[in-house]
Each structure stands twice: as C-alpha cells, then as structure tokens.
Design a protein around this motif. Sequence first.
Motif, mmCIF file in Angstrom:
data_model
loop_
_atom_site.group_PDB
_atom_site.id
_atom_site.type_symbol
_atom_site.label_atom_id
_atom_site.label_comp_id
_atom_site.label_asym_id
_atom_site.label_seq_id
_atom_site.Cartn_x
_atom_site.Cartn_y
_atom_site.Cartn_z
ATOM 1 N N LEU A 1 0.630 -1.303 0.176
ATOM 2 C CA LEU A 1 -0.313 -0.051 0.049
ATOM 3 C C LEU A 1 0.820 0.863 -0.106
ATOM 4 C CD1 LEU A 1 -2.601 -1.048 3.094
ATOM 5 C CD2 LEU A 1 -3.007 -0.657 -0.472
ATOM 6 N N ALA A 2 1.956 1.367 0.060
ATOM 7 C CA ALA A 2 3.179 2.391 0.760
ATOM 8 C C ALA A 2 3.558 2.439 -0.402
ATOM 9 C CB ALA A 2 4.265 1.873 1.587
ATOM 10 N N ALA A 3 3.415 1.320 -1.388
ATOM 11 C CA ALA A 3 4.351 1.615 -2.582
ATOM 12 C C ALA A 3 3.375 2.034 -3.640
ATOM 13 C CB ALA A 3 5.048 0.421 -3.360
ATOM 14 N N PHE A 4 2.040 1.937 -3.689
ATOM 15 C CA PHE A 4 0.995 2.152 -4.340
ATOM 16 C C PHE A 4 0.720 3.993 -3.951
ATOM 17 C CE2 PHE A 4 -3.342 3.348 -5.228
ATOM 18 C CZ PHE A 4 -3.697 2.872 -6.331
ATOM 19 N N PHE A 5 0.868 3.724 -3.138
ATOM 20 C CA PHE A 5 0.715 5.693 -2.333
ATOM 21 C C PHE A 5 1.345 6.423 -3.203
ATOM 22 C CE2 PHE A 5 2.054 9.067 -0.099
ATOM 23 C CZ PHE A 5 0.669 10.031 0.249
ATOM 24 N N LEU A 6 3.362 5.817 -3.905
ATOM 25 C CA LEU A 6 4.087 6.742 -4.201
ATOM 26 C C LEU A 6 3.067 6.939 -5.104
ATOM 27 C CD1 LEU A 6 7.341 5.730 -2.722
ATOM 28 C CD2 LEU A 6 6.188 7.693 -2.267
ATOM 29 N N VAL A 7 2.887 5.680 -5.799
ATOM 30 C CA VAL A 7 2.962 5.356 -7.478
ATOM 31 C C VAL A 7 1.659 6.844 -7.949
ATOM 32 C CG1 VAL A 7 1.354 4.194 -9.648
ATOM 33 C CG2 VAL A 7 3.305 3.563 -7.812
ATOM 34 N N LEU A 8 0.569 6.648 -6.919
ATOM 35 C CA LEU A 8 -0.366 8.112 -7.303
ATOM 36 C C LEU A 8 0.055 9.509 -7.752
ATOM 37 C CD1 LEU A 8 -2.595 7.104 -3.974
ATOM 38 C CD2 LEU A 8 -3.197 6.142 -6.528
ATOM 39 N N PHE A 9 1.481 9.747 -7.615
ATOM 40 C CA PHE A 9 2.019 10.881 -7.723
ATOM 41 C C PHE A 9 2.358 10.822 -9.268
ATOM 42 C CE2 PHE A 9 2.690 11.194 -3.676
ATOM 43 C CZ PHE A 9 2.238 12.246 -2.912
ATOM 44 N N LEU A 10 2.270 9.218 -10.273
ATOM 45 C CA LEU A 10 2.123 9.640 -11.092
ATOM 46 C C LEU A 10 1.053 9.708 -12.494
ATOM 47 C CD1 LEU A 10 5.757 7.135 -10.192
ATOM 48 C CD2 LEU A 10 5.694 9.395 -11.086
ATOM 49 N N ASN A 11 1.389 9.449 -13.208
ATOM 50 C CA ASN A 11 0.175 9.684 -14.167
ATOM 51 C C ASN A 11 -0.510 8.197 -14.730
ATOM 52 O OD1 ASN A 11 1.137 7.640 -16.542
ATOM 53 N ND2 ASN A 11 2.496 9.497 -16.897
ATOM 54 N N LEU B 1 -0.304 0.770 -15.185
ATOM 55 C CA LEU B 1 0.170 -0.522 -14.763
ATOM 56 C C LEU B 1 1.124 -0.670 -13.238
ATOM 57 C CD1 LEU B 1 2.327 0.671 -17.648
ATOM 58 C CD2 LEU B 1 1.764 -1.365 -17.503
ATOM 59 N N SER B 2 0.726 -0.496 -12.555
ATOM 60 C CA SER B 2 1.027 -0.383 -11.225
ATOM 61 C C SER B 2 0.718 -2.077 -10.874
ATOM 62 C CB SER B 2 1.542 0.581 -10.204
ATOM 63 O OG SER B 2 0.048 0.644 -9.469
ATOM 64 N N PHE B 3 -0.741 -1.912 -11.013
ATOM 65 C CA PHE B 3 -1.249 -3.081 -10.356
ATOM 66 C C PHE B 3 -0.713 -4.550 -10.637
ATOM 67 C CE2 PHE B 3 -5.147 0.238 -10.465
ATOM 68 C CZ PHE B 3 -4.689 0.099 -9.067
ATOM 69 N N ALA B 4 -0.348 -4.698 -11.907
ATOM 70 C CA ALA B 4 -0.099 -5.792 -12.331
ATOM 71 C C ALA B 4 1.451 -5.394 -11.826
ATOM 72 C CB ALA B 4 0.759 -5.715 -13.878
ATOM 73 N N ALA B 5 2.514 -5.539 -11.400
ATOM 74 C CA ALA B 5 3.585 -5.330 -10.586
ATOM 75 C C ALA B 5 3.284 -6.012 -8.955
ATOM 76 C CB ALA B 5 4.606 -3.883 -10.211
ATOM 77 N N VAL B 6 2.789 -4.938 -8.538
ATOM 78 C CA VAL B 6 1.748 -5.276 -6.885
ATOM 79 C C VAL B 6 0.273 -7.350 -7.278
ATOM 80 C CG1 VAL B 6 -0.276 -6.109 -5.032
ATOM 81 C CG2 VAL B 6 1.213 -4.101 -6.557
ATOM 82 N N VAL B 7 0.725 -7.618 -8.571
ATOM 83 C CA VAL B 7 -0.609 -9.378 -8.370
ATOM 84 C C VAL B 7 0.671 -9.981 -9.277
ATOM 85 C CG1 VAL B 7 -1.502 -10.839 -10.135
ATOM 86 C CG2 VAL B 7 -1.923 -8.190 -9.546
ATOM 87 N N THR B 8 2.082 -9.419 -9.741
ATOM 88 C CA THR B 8 3.048 -10.365 -10.137
ATOM 89 C C THR B 8 4.150 -10.751 -8.460
ATOM 90 O OG1 THR B 8 3.605 -9.891 -12.235
ATOM 91 C CG2 THR B 8 5.778 -10.723 -12.110
ATOM 92 N N ALA B 9 4.474 -9.304 -7.950
ATOM 93 C CA ALA B 9 5.102 -9.674 -7.149
ATOM 94 C C ALA B 9 4.124 -10.567 -5.995
ATOM 95 C CB ALA B 9 5.153 -8.390 -5.941
ATOM 96 N N ALA B 10 3.386 -11.324 -5.675
ATOM 97 C CA ALA B 10 2.324 -11.398 -4.532
ATOM 98 C C ALA B 10 2.232 -13.352 -4.925
ATOM 99 C CB ALA B 10 1.055 -11.884 -4.931
ATOM 100 N N MET C 1 6.483 4.632 -18.613
ATOM 101 C CA MET C 1 4.882 4.836 -19.102
ATOM 102 C C MET C 1 4.760 7.046 -18.536
ATOM 103 S SD MET C 1 2.222 5.250 -20.250
ATOM 104 C CE MET C 1 1.757 3.617 -20.881
ATOM 105 N N ALA C 2 5.679 6.257 -16.895
ATOM 106 C CA ALA C 2 6.104 7.698 -16.323
ATOM 107 C C ALA C 2 6.947 9.252 -16.557
ATOM 108 C CB ALA C 2 6.605 7.763 -14.742
ATOM 109 N N LEU C 3 7.324 8.931 -17.157
ATOM 110 C CA LEU C 3 8.189 10.161 -18.026
ATOM 111 C C LEU C 3 8.023 10.102 -19.227
ATOM 112 C CD1 LEU C 3 12.020 8.588 -16.904
ATOM 113 C CD2 LEU C 3 10.350 10.764 -16.393
ATOM 114 N N ARG C 4 7.179 9.510 -20.882
ATOM 115 C CA ARG C 4 6.558 9.108 -21.653
ATOM 116 C C ARG C 4 5.660 9.288 -22.383
ATOM 117 N NH1 ARG C 4 12.347 7.504 -25.008
ATOM 118 N NH2 ARG C 4 11.063 8.113 -27.227
ATOM 119 N N GLU C 5 4.998 8.504 -21.697
ATOM 120 C CA GLU C 5 3.852 7.851 -21.463
ATOM 121 C C GLU C 5 3.387 7.675 -22.746
ATOM 122 O OE1 GLU C 5 0.703 11.491 -21.441
ATOM 123 O OE2 GLU C 5 1.108 11.889 -19.566
ATOM 124 N N GLU C 6 4.194 6.503 -23.299
ATOM 125 C CA GLU C 6 4.533 5.687 -24.028
ATOM 126 C C GLU C 6 5.585 4.492 -24.328
ATOM 127 O OE1 GLU C 6 5.634 6.937 -27.852
ATOM 128 O OE2 GLU C 6 7.664 7.489 -27.022
#
Length: 290
Positions: free
Chosen positions: A104-114, A120-129, A158-163
């Motif tokens: 949840l703390a990591a997800f909170f940080l991602v909320l500052f991005l686009n 994309l972050s949802f896939a990161a959490v699922v894969t890690a789990a 995606m965060a820097l170039r949106e592609e």
Amino acid sequence: MNPEIRNKLILYGELIRINRPIGILLLLWPALWALWFAGEGSPHWFVVLIFVAGTVLMRSAGCAINDYADRDFDGHVERTKQRPLAAGKITPNEALKVFAVLSLAAFFLVLFLNAGTILLSFAAVVTAAVYPFMKRYTNLPQLVLGIAFGWAIPMAYMALREEIPLAAWLLFLATVLWALIYDTMYAMADREDDLKIGLKSSAILFGEYDRLIIGVLQGLMIILLMWVGLITGRDAFYVAGISVATALFIYQQWLIREREPKACFQAFLNNNWFGAIVFAGLFLDYLAGS
C-alpha cells in the motif's frame, strides 16, 4: 522504545531482509536503466526518487510474501531455516500484514505519477504476490520473478514519456533473461535442498546443462542490451560498459564451473556489479553527449 516493540521491529527487518540489500539492487538497476533511457539521460528527479523508494518497498514486500509462501519449506533448508517466520519468531498473519502495508505504501507513491503508470502498477503487485507460489507449480518460477523485477521498465517509460516504445520492451526482455540467469545461479546453491523437499527451480530443470543454458541466456541478454543501445543512439561509453559487463558474465561462468553452492551464490551476488556497470556506462554516455 519498549523492548518488546523494538525486538518485533528487528524481526520485521529480518523478514524483509533490510540487512541484505542485494535484492533491492537487482530490482533497482533495471529501473535506473529504464529511467535514464526514457529520460534521455535527464529523468525528472522526483520520478527517480519515487522509483527508488518504490523499489525498496516492493522488494521488502516481496520478501514478506515469499517467506509466507515458503513458511513450511524454509525450515528444511540450511540457508533459510533461521528466517523469523520459519523459526516461529513471527506469525504468518504478521508476514501478510507487513506485505499489505508495504504494498500500500508503494501504491501511494505511484499515485503521484500519471494514470497509465498507476494502471501498470497493479500488474506489478499481482506479479510480486504470485511469484513465491510458482515454485510449487512450474520449473521456471524465475520467469515470473523476471517479469516482476522488469515491470519497472514499462512503468518508467510510461511515467516519463507516456508511451512504451520498442526499446522499453527489449530492455524488459533483457531484464527477464537476467533474472533467469542470476536466479538460476541462486537456485544452484539450493538445488540439493530443493530436491529433498520437492520445490521446483530452473536449476533442477536445466540439470547438467545449467551452465550451457546460462551462457546462452547471458549471450542473448548482451545482444538485447546492445540492440537497445543501437536504437537509442548510444555511443562509446555505453559500449564500454556492456563490454565490461560481458567480462563479468564470463567471470560468473568461471565461478559456477564446479557447481559448488558457495561459489554459485557468489556468482549470484556478482550480478549486482553487472547491473552497476551497465548503468555506469549508460550514465557516462549520456553525460558525454550532453
């Protein structure tokens, strides 16, 4: 601080391997590669900070869920039997709570991005789990680990170039191969214990061809890194970095030549230097061209 709380925090620190940063570094280097490529040598400092902090949090969360998944096996492996969950010093429920809080703390940080990066972050959490449980069902859990460790790459673009261009996916594939390389070395150190307790790994799957397959994967990874450098216009410093990194791969092959567990683990650790050298070459290449 209350001694009981202090001791509990120490155990939680051991659970997330805060005293063993190798996992953080192996996760961090590909993220930094991607940030420098995507940012053309000048990624926004705030985005870099978010990814560095997110790397620490997600690797720590991954350790917690890994120990939860392996709680019935770690006690039978010499290298892992003293982990706090395996030793009964903390409960499975505590490990799950640590995983949840850190995720949840990591997800909170991602909320500052686009928005694209958040998705994309949802896939990161699922894969890690999911990764820690793959050792029961597939001989290539390292591929899932590679996806988890490499997912920061499309997120960085995606965060820097949106592609997410071709270079990003090539770098992602290189990182997946890298995880298969170093985690096979790691698994070679545990192969005998894993066979006894019925866990699966690439080291067991590859058998006597382990060194050969690792060598082929190392060659493919170098080709992919050179390809990324070619299509992004990298120059001499980047090529020099890849050349030194190639020499480290050769050194790792020498380390694992006898398949001795301690040497295989040393080869695994050496991959931190591989990642650092690739980044140093990339950093200097952009610096020289600026």
